[in-house]
Design a protein around this motif. Structure first.
Motif, PDB file in Angstrom:
ATOM      1  N   ILE A  85       0.834  -1.211   0.000  1.00 12.38           N
ATOM      2  CA  ILE A  85       0.000   0.000   0.000  1.00 12.38           C
ATOM      3  C   ILE A  85       0.864   1.254   0.000  1.00 12.38           C
ATOM      4  O   ILE A  85       0.560   2.247  -0.665  1.00 12.38           O
ATOM      5  N   ASN A  86       1.997   1.203   0.712  1.00 17.54           N
ATOM      6  CA  ASN A  86       2.918   2.348   0.724  1.00 17.54           C
ATOM      7  C   ASN A  86       3.552   2.551  -0.651  1.00 17.54           C
ATOM      8  O   ASN A  86       3.703   3.675  -1.123  1.00 17.54           O
ATOM      9  N   LYS A  87       3.928   1.437  -1.296  1.00 17.03           N
ATOM     10  CA  LYS A  87       4.497   1.528  -2.639  1.00 17.03           C
ATOM     11  C   LYS A  87       3.491   2.131  -3.617  1.00 17.03           C
ATOM     12  O   LYS A  87       3.840   2.983  -4.443  1.00 17.03           O
ATOM     13  N   ILE A  88       2.253   1.675  -3.535  1.00 13.38           N
ATOM     14  CA  ILE A  88       1.207   2.183  -4.440  1.00 13.38           C
ATOM     15  C   ILE A  88       1.058   3.691  -4.267  1.00 13.38           C
ATOM     16  O   ILE A  88       0.997   4.449  -5.245  1.00 13.38           O
ATOM     17  N   ASN A  89       0.997   4.144  -3.034  1.00 17.47           N
ATOM     18  CA  ASN A  89       0.830   5.577  -2.772  1.00 17.47           C
ATOM     19  C   ASN A  89       2.027   6.386  -3.279  1.00 17.47           C
ATOM     20  O   ASN A  89       1.864   7.457  -3.875  1.00 17.47           O
ATOM     21  N   LEU A  90       3.240   5.869  -3.047  1.00 16.68           N
ATOM     22  CA  LEU A  90       4.438   6.563  -3.516  1.00 16.68           C
ATOM     23  C   LEU A  90       4.476   6.630  -5.044  1.00 16.68           C
ATOM     24  O   LEU A  90       4.815   7.661  -5.633  1.00 16.68           O
ATOM     25  N   LEU A  91       4.129   5.508  -5.691  1.00 13.82           N
ATOM     26  CA  LEU A  91       4.143   5.474  -7.146  1.00 13.82           C
ATOM     27  C   LEU A  91       3.054   6.368  -7.747  1.00 13.82           C
ATOM     28  O   LEU A  91       3.266   7.002  -8.787  1.00 13.82           O
ATOM     29  N   LYS A  92       1.917   6.440  -7.100  1.00 19.94           N
ATOM     30  CA  LYS A  92       0.847   7.339  -7.573  1.00 19.94           C
ATOM     31  C   LYS A  92       1.298   8.791  -7.516  1.00 19.94           C
ATOM     32  O   LYS A  92       1.069   9.564  -8.446  1.00 19.94           O
ATOM     33  N   GLU A  93       1.940   9.160  -6.413  1.00 20.28           N
ATOM     34  CA  GLU A  93       2.435  10.530  -6.286  1.00 20.28           C
ATOM     35  C   GLU A  93       3.525  10.815  -7.309  1.00 20.28           C
ATOM     36  O   GLU A  93       3.572  11.896  -7.894  1.00 20.28           O
ATOM     37  N   PHE A  94       4.388   9.829  -7.529  1.00 22.79           N
ATOM     38  CA  PHE A  94       5.457   9.993  -8.513  1.00 22.79           C
ATOM     39  C   PHE A  94       4.863  10.154  -9.910  1.00 22.79           C
ATOM     40  O   PHE A  94       5.295  11.016 -10.684  1.00 22.79           O
ATOM     41  N   LYS A  95       3.884   9.329 -10.233  1.00 23.19           N
ATOM     42  CA  LYS A  95       3.227   9.395 -11.545  1.00 23.19           C
ATOM     43  C   LYS A  95       2.571  10.753 -11.765  1.00 23.19           C
ATOM     44  O   LYS A  95       2.657  11.341 -12.852  1.00 23.19           O
ATOM     45  N   LYS A  96       1.930  11.262 -10.731  1.00 24.03           N
ATOM     46  CA  LYS A  96       1.256  12.558 -10.825  1.00 24.03           C
ATOM     47  C   LYS A  96       2.260  13.677 -11.113  1.00 24.03           C
ATOM     48  O   LYS A  96       1.983  14.601 -11.890  1.00 24.03           O
ATOM     49  N   LYS A  97       3.436  13.561 -10.538  1.00 25.89           N
ATOM     50  CA  LYS A  97       4.432  14.618 -10.675  1.00 25.89           C
ATOM     51  C   LYS A  97       5.265  14.483 -11.942  1.00 25.89           C
ATOM     52  O   LYS A  97       5.582  15.474 -12.610  1.00 25.89           O
ATOM     53  N   TYR A  98       5.641  13.232 -12.304  1.00 27.62           N
ATOM     54  CA  TYR A  98       6.605  13.042 -13.391  1.00 27.62           C
ATOM     55  C   TYR A  98       6.044  12.296 -14.609  1.00 27.62           C
ATOM     56  O   TYR A  98       6.619  12.376 -15.690  1.00 27.62           O
ATOM     57  N   GLY A  99       4.957  11.559 -14.443  1.00 28.68           N
ATOM     58  CA  GLY A  99       4.301  10.923 -15.585  1.00 28.68           C
ATOM     59  C   GLY A  99       4.911   9.621 -16.054  1.00 28.68           C
ATOM     60  O   GLY A  99       4.229   8.799 -16.658  1.00 28.68           O
ATOM     61  N   LEU A 100       6.194   9.407 -15.812  1.00 22.48           N
ATOM     62  CA  LEU A 100       6.909   8.241 -16.325  1.00 22.48           C
ATOM     63  C   LEU A 100       7.782   7.652 -15.229  1.00 22.48           C
ATOM     64  O   LEU A 100       8.422   8.384 -14.478  1.00 22.48           O
ATOM     65  N   PHE A 101       7.779   6.322 -15.144  1.00 16.98           N
ATOM     66  CA  PHE A 101       8.588   5.643 -14.139  1.00 16.98           C
ATOM     67  C   PHE A 101       9.897   5.152 -14.756  1.00 16.98           C
ATOM     68  O   PHE A 101       9.889   4.443 -15.764  1.00 16.98           O
ATOM     69  N   TYR A 102      11.000   5.530 -14.156  1.00 16.45           N
ATOM     70  CA  TYR A 102      12.324   5.012 -14.527  1.00 16.45           C
ATOM     71  C   TYR A 102      12.805   4.269 -13.289  1.00 16.45           C
ATOM     72  O   TYR A 102      13.189   4.882 -12.293  1.00 16.45           O
ATOM     73  N   ILE A 103      12.738   2.939 -13.343  1.00 13.69           N
ATOM     74  CA  ILE A 103      12.952   2.113 -12.159  1.00 13.69           C
ATOM     75  C   ILE A 103      14.235   1.308 -12.314  1.00 13.69           C
ATOM     76  O   ILE A 103      14.401   0.563 -13.280  1.00 13.69           O
ATOM     77  N   GLN A 104      15.140   1.466 -11.365  1.00 12.51           N
ATOM     78  CA  GLN A 104      16.403   0.735 -11.397  1.00 12.51           C
ATOM     79  C   GLN A 104      16.541  -0.160 -10.178  1.00 12.51           C
ATOM     80  O   GLN A 104      16.198   0.239  -9.057  1.00 12.51           O
ATOM     81  N   GLU A 105      17.034  -1.346 -10.439  1.00 13.99           N
ATOM     82  CA  GLU A 105      17.364  -2.252  -9.346  1.00 13.99           C
ATOM     83  C   GLU A 105      18.376  -1.578  -8.425  1.00 13.99           C
ATOM     84  O   GLU A 105      19.350  -0.978  -8.883  1.00 13.99           O
ATOM     85  N   PHE A 106      18.120  -1.634  -7.127  1.00 13.17           N
ATOM     86  CA  PHE A 106      19.042  -1.035  -6.166  1.00 13.17           C
ATOM     87  C   PHE A 106      20.280  -1.911  -6.033  1.00 13.17           C
ATOM     88  O   PHE A 106      20.181  -3.117  -5.799  1.00 13.17           O
ATOM     89  N   ILE A 107      21.447  -1.313  -6.235  1.00  8.83           N
ATOM     90  CA  ILE A 107      22.714  -2.052  -6.163  1.00  8.83           C
ATOM     91  C   ILE A 107      23.295  -1.918  -4.754  1.00  8.83           C
ATOM     92  O   ILE A 107      23.585  -0.817  -4.302  1.00  8.83           O
ATOM     93  N   ARG A 108      23.465  -3.038  -4.107  1.00 11.55           N
ATOM     94  CA  ARG A 108      24.044  -3.027  -2.766  1.00 11.55           C
ATOM     95  C   ARG A 108      25.570  -3.086  -2.855  1.00 11.55           C
ATOM     96  O   ARG A 108      26.125  -3.931  -3.567  1.00 11.55           O
ATOM     97  N   ASN A 109      26.224  -2.186  -2.141  1.00 20.45           N
ATOM     98  CA  ASN A 109      27.681  -2.172  -2.144  1.00 20.45           C
ATOM     99  C   ASN A 109      28.207  -3.400  -1.399  1.00 20.45           C
ATOM    100  O   ASN A 109      27.791  -3.665  -0.266  1.00 20.45           O
ATOM    101  N   PRO A 110      29.105  -4.169  -2.014  1.00 20.46           N
ATOM    102  CA  PRO A 110      29.621  -5.384  -1.353  1.00 20.46           C
ATOM    103  C   PRO A 110      30.407  -5.091  -0.086  1.00 20.46           C
ATOM    104  O   PRO A 110      30.634  -5.997   0.730  1.00 20.46           O
TER     105      PRO A 110
END
Length: 293
Positions: free
Chosen positions: A156-181
């Motif tokens: 539900i938190n992800k949905i809300n964040l993505l909705k707000e992002f969509k409203k502001k920017y219109g397009l999702f650019y999603i990158q896998e988070f890289i963990r530093n070894p």
């Protein structure tokens, strides 16, 4: 000799360029994009504050400002057809559009994080779950502005964040988070001029946002053969004369996160014994017309 500095606002970088140009007995000419006047069907083509821009030997492109639709960038492209620009408009466009950057990196087999670009909220949510941990970025933008990390947040938190992002920017650019070894929050900024990495630094933080404008801290970084090879390849693939290449350490080796066509080197100058401004200007004076135009 006259060299232009194209910028809406003066900052540490433009003042550093001005000082070194004067030191080299070159006249720096400030050009505000909002003050450029273009002409067609006439002998003169571009003027700014009564300065005929075609009389300049070349110009550094630093900050176009907000612009008026696409006029400023279009004017820059046409100006680049008649005089050398540092960096060229096409290179700036490639590096400034994260979608284009990713496509170019992919086409050139340059290691970079797994990336999904979509307008579809459901697809964005699905891939955020598949990645388990990811960051969502505006396709245009810099300095870490607007970036969010979804991590293991509830749906539900992800949905809300993505909705707000969509409203502001219109397009999702999603990158896998890289963990530093090494279990630290840091990345590497490699500064490339021509075919050489002249300096590099770690950008470290106590959180996942390592950008200097997001409270990151610069520390010296040794330039390894891997950094040199990957950074130069990424810069060249964008069509840039110089650039700031951001690299992330991973268990599979370095990956290119972003390429910046108008990078700052203020922090880099403080942690490095290299005078980046002098290196850049000397390279331009010795190479640009012959090698790039």
């Amino acid at each position: 000799m006259k060299i232009g500095i194209i910028t809406e606002e003066r900052d540490w970088i433009t003042c550093s360029l001005e000082r070194v140009l004067i030191k080299r007995d070159i006249t720096p000419i400030y050009i505000k994009p909002s003050k450029i006047v273009s002409f067609t069907g006439m002998d003169i083509k571009f003027k700014c504050n009564n300065e005929n821009l075609l009389k300049l030997n070349c110009a550094f492109v630093r900050d176009l400002g907000d612009g008026t639709d696409y006029y400023r960038f279009d004017a820059l492209k046409y100006l680049g057809e008649v005089m050398p620009l540092i960096n060229p408009a096409e290179g700036l466009e490639n590096a400034g559009n994260k979608y284009k950057t990713s496509m170019i990196l992919d086409k050139n087999n340059i290691p970079h994080p797994k990336t999904i670009i979509t307008e579809d909220l459901d697809k964005a949510l699905m891939w955020s779950e598949k990645f388990k941990d990811c960051v969502v970025k505006p396709i245009f933008g810099n300095r870490g502005k607007g970036i969010i990390r979804l991590g293991n947040k509830p749906i539900i938190n992800k949905i809300n964040l993505l909705k707000e992002f969509k409203k502001k920017y219109g397009l999702f650019y999603i990158q896998e988070f890289i963990r530093n070894p090494n279990n630290v929050y840091r990345d590497i900024r490699a500064f490339v001029i021509g075919d050489k990495v002249v300096s590099a630094m770690y950008r470290t933080s106590n959180n996942w946002l390592t950008n200097i404008h997001q409270q990151g801290t610069g520390k010296p970084c040794e330039i390894t053969p891997e950094i040199e090879e990957l950074a130069i390849k990424a810069k060249d693939s964008m069509g840039l004369i110089y650039g700031g290449v951001d690299l992330m350490e991973s268990k599979d080796g370095l990956k290119v996160i972003e390429v910046n066509g108008a990078p700052s080197w203020e922090t880099l100058s403080k942690v490095s014994n290299v005078n980046v401004t002098e290196k850049l200007i000397d390279f331009v004076l010795n190479n640009v017309k012959d090698r790039y135009y």
